[in-house]
Write a protein that holds these residues in place. Structure first.
Motif, short mmCIF file in Angstrom:
data_model
loop_
_atom_site.label_atom_id
_atom_site.label_comp_id
_atom_site.label_asym_id
_atom_site.label_seq_id
_atom_site.Cartn_x
_atom_site.Cartn_y
_atom_site.Cartn_z
N LEU A 106 6.40 2.02 -4.13
CA LEU A 106 6.33 3.06 -3.10
C LEU A 106 5.29 4.10 -3.53
O LEU A 106 5.04 4.30 -4.73
CB LEU A 106 7.71 3.72 -3.01
N GLY A 107 4.68 4.76 -2.54
CA GLY A 107 3.69 5.80 -2.86
C GLY A 107 3.87 7.02 -1.98
O GLY A 107 4.51 6.98 -0.92
N LEU A 108 3.31 8.13 -2.46
CA LEU A 108 3.26 9.37 -1.67
C LEU A 108 1.85 9.91 -1.81
O LEU A 108 1.65 11.10 -1.97
CB LEU A 108 4.26 10.39 -2.22
N TYR A 109 0.88 8.98 -1.75
CA TYR A 109 -0.50 9.40 -2.04
C TYR A 109 -1.35 9.54 -0.78
O TYR A 109 -2.54 9.82 -0.87
CB TYR A 109 -1.17 8.46 -3.06
N LYS A 110 -0.73 9.32 0.38
CA LYS A 110 -1.47 9.64 1.60
C LYS A 110 -0.51 10.08 2.71
O LYS A 110 0.67 9.68 2.71
CB LYS A 110 -2.37 8.48 2.04
N ASP B 100 0.82 -1.22 0.00
CA ASP B 100 0.00 0.00 0.00
C ASP B 100 0.86 1.27 0.00
O ASP B 100 0.56 2.24 0.69
CB ASP B 100 -0.97 -0.01 1.20
N GLY B 101 1.97 1.24 -0.72
CA GLY B 101 2.78 2.44 -0.91
C GLY B 101 3.72 2.78 0.22
O GLY B 101 4.48 3.75 0.13
N PHE B 102 3.71 1.99 1.30
CA PHE B 102 4.53 2.33 2.46
C PHE B 102 5.99 1.92 2.28
O PHE B 102 6.28 0.81 1.82
CB PHE B 102 3.99 1.65 3.73
N ALA B 103 6.89 2.82 2.73
CA ALA B 103 8.30 2.46 2.85
C ALA B 103 8.44 1.61 4.12
O ALA B 103 7.59 1.65 5.00
CB ALA B 103 9.15 3.71 2.95
N ASN B 104 9.52 0.85 4.19
CA ASN B 104 9.74 -0.01 5.36
C ASN B 104 11.25 -0.18 5.59
O ASN B 104 12.05 0.55 5.00
CB ASN B 104 9.04 -1.36 5.14
N ASP B 105 11.59 -1.14 6.44
CA ASP B 105 13.02 -1.31 6.79
C ASP B 105 13.88 -1.64 5.58
O ASP B 105 15.07 -1.33 5.54
CB ASP B 105 13.17 -2.42 7.84
N TRP B 106 13.29 -2.31 4.58
CA TRP B 106 14.07 -2.60 3.36
C TRP B 106 14.61 -1.30 2.77
O TRP B 106 15.80 -1.18 2.45
CB TRP B 106 13.21 -3.33 2.32
N SER C 117 7.66 7.12 -6.94
CA SER C 117 6.66 6.99 -5.87
C SER C 117 5.33 7.50 -6.40
O SER C 117 5.22 8.67 -6.82
CB SER C 117 7.11 7.79 -4.64
N GLY C 118 4.35 6.63 -6.39
CA GLY C 118 3.07 6.94 -7.02
C GLY C 118 2.36 8.11 -6.35
O GLY C 118 2.23 8.14 -5.12
N GLU D 178 -0.69 8.69 -6.99
CA GLU D 178 -2.01 8.09 -6.77
C GLU D 178 -1.76 6.58 -6.66
O GLU D 178 -0.80 6.08 -7.25
CB GLU D 178 -2.91 8.24 -7.98
N ALA D 179 -2.67 5.89 -6.00
CA ALA D 179 -2.51 4.43 -5.91
C ALA D 179 -2.53 3.81 -7.30
O ALA D 179 -1.73 2.92 -7.61
CB ALA D 179 -3.61 3.84 -5.04
N ARG D 180 -3.39 4.31 -8.19
CA ARG D 180 -3.46 3.72 -9.54
C ARG D 180 -2.29 4.19 -10.42
O ARG D 180 -2.17 3.77 -11.58
CB ARG D 180 -4.80 4.02 -10.20
N GLY D 181 -1.47 5.08 -9.88
CA GLY D 181 -0.29 5.55 -10.62
C GLY D 181 0.95 4.74 -10.30
O GLY D 181 2.05 5.10 -10.71
N ARG D 182 0.79 3.66 -9.54
CA ARG D 182 1.94 2.79 -9.26
C ARG D 182 2.13 1.81 -10.42
O ARG D 182 1.15 1.38 -11.03
CB ARG D 182 1.73 2.01 -7.96
#
Ligand SMILES: Cc1cc2nc3c(=O)[nH]c(=O)nc-3n(C[C@H](O)[C@H](O)[C@H](O)COP(=O)(O)O)c2cc1C
Length: 386
Positions: free
Chosen positions: A93-97, A53-59, A80-81, A83-87
């Motif tokens: 990765l996302g920056l949509y929220k 769901d677009g989240f960054a994590n420890d990786w 980084s998308g 929008e979710a549909r822009g991934r």
């Protein structure tokens, strides 16, 4: 970190004048607006296909943090998308929220702590969205669509023509929908500020949404967003204007272009020069000169430094700073690109995956020629021990 302090006025001026690189080398600092890179080596944006769901994590923290420790001057996070549909894939990765911001903040803090500048690329995959994670397919250029039943979605595009012939057609965006996506780029840029990024790149390359508007190979519209150069570039120009409104004036803004389609009837490097001149006036500081990938069947003549002539021409003719990228793997090669004035920075992707300490190894290779101490590239707690 080495963000040199300067006034807003100085920051504006420093980005207007193209710097003379003849006395520079791979390890010379580079300043755009108020941001100074400790050297000319950047990590090119690379999708990790490791998000949920677009989240960054420890990786992402470890992958990107290692490259900061390894001595890169600039670390640009993957597409980084907005929008979710822009991934590109559901694992991007996302920056949509707003919820995405917290972990990204941790990553930017870590990168800065080790002397590199944290950047991020904001992107919309357009008709190349909703595809399988490429490490599950085995080829990052081949796009295999995911159906709705498997968690995919209908992509959007300037025209209802699929990227892969025979695949599901994308939805042709209405003018109102185009505006919504432009605003999504703006919101993502605001989130990037909150997450502590100091360098922002708009992804306008590789056949993704913005590129598919300006390339005549993917845009078949007949309204004000299709047809002439002016109409096809309207999408990226309007998007850039909105992004620049919220991206702080003292921070550099870059745009990655597919600076040539390399095929008859496609976008040319002369088009890129013309677009770069317009983008410069809008407050863009650097053009990252990639190329290609608008259509799946097109073939390109790859080779070491194959895209450097694009960076050289855009820099010389549009008088804007450029990044060179693509098969730059050798210290000497990278140094020559800078010292000959062909580009202001080099971005490395796969070579920095192979070797996070490439900047240190490059400094070792150039130690004598440039009269520098390779160890100075590493953090103190490493360099004392090596
Ligand atoms: C795994 C992988 C992921 C990539 N993801 C992106 C991306 O998110 N955005 C982008 O503009 N380019 C992306 N690229 C392209 C690279 O940034 C770079 O332009 C290309 O790999 C050529 O550089 P290289 O020869 O140093 O690998 C990716 C490349 C790789 C290998």
């Amino acid at each position: 970190m080495s963000n040199g302090a300067s006034t807003k006025e100085e920051a504006k001026e420093s980005s207007k004048e193209l710097q003379d690189n003849t006395a520079s080398n791979l390890f010379s600092p580079f300043t755009l607006r108020s941001v100074t890179l400790r050297n000319r080596i950047g990590v090119s944006p690379m999708c990790q296909y490791a998000s949920v769901d677009g989240f960054a994590n420890d990786w992402h923290l470890v992958h990107l943090g290692s490259r900061a420790i390894g001595g890169a001057g600039l670390v640009i996070l993957e597409a980084s998308g907005v929008e979710a549909r822009g991934r590109i894939s559901p694992d991007d990765l996302g920056l949509y929220k707003d919820e995405h911001i917290d972990m990204l903040k941790k990553i930017t803090g870590f990168i800065e702590q080790y002397g590199a500048v944290p950047g991020i690329q904001i992107a919309h995959a357009g008709r190349k969205a909703s595809t399988k994670n490429p490490w599950k397919v085995g080829n990052r250029h081949e796009k295999q669509e995911i159906t709705e039943a498997d968690g995919g979605w209908q992509p959007v595009a300037p025209s209802a023509v699929p990227f892969t012939p025979g695949a599901r057609a994308p939805h042709e965006l209405t003018t109102a929908e185009i505006k919504e996506i432009q605003l999504a780029f703006q919101s993502a840029a605001s989130r990037a500020v909150k997450a502590g990024f100091k360098w922002l790149e708009i992804h306008g390359a590789h056949g993704y949404l913005l590129n598919s508007f300006y390339s005549p190979l993917a845009n078949f519209r007949t309204d004000e967003y299709g047809g002439s150069f002016e109409n096809r570039t309207r999408m990226i120009i309007e998007t850039t204007k909105l992004v620049r409104q919220v991206w702080p004036e003292h921070l550099p803004l870059a745009v990655r272009l597919s600076a040539s389609d390399w095929v008859e009837g496609g976008w040319t490097v002369d088009d890129s020069v013309a677009l770069a001149k317009i983008l410069k006036e809008l407050g863009v500081d650097l053009i990252d000169c990639s190329s290609a990938y608008v259509r799946p069947g097109d073939r390109y003549s790859y080779g070491p430094g194959w895209q450097v002539p694009l960076a050289e021409k855009v820099r010389a003719e549009a008088k804007i700073a450029t990044a060179a990228v693509g098969m730059i793997t050798e210290a000497k090669q990278a140094n020559e690109i800078i010292s000959s004035g062909h580009a202001d920075i080099v971005l490395l992707a796969r070579e920095l995956m192979r070797d996070p300490y490439w900047p240190y190894h490059a400094a070792q290779a150039l130690e004598e020629e440039l009269g520098l101490k390779a160890k100075s590239v590493l953090p103190a707690n490493y360099s004392y021990a090596i």
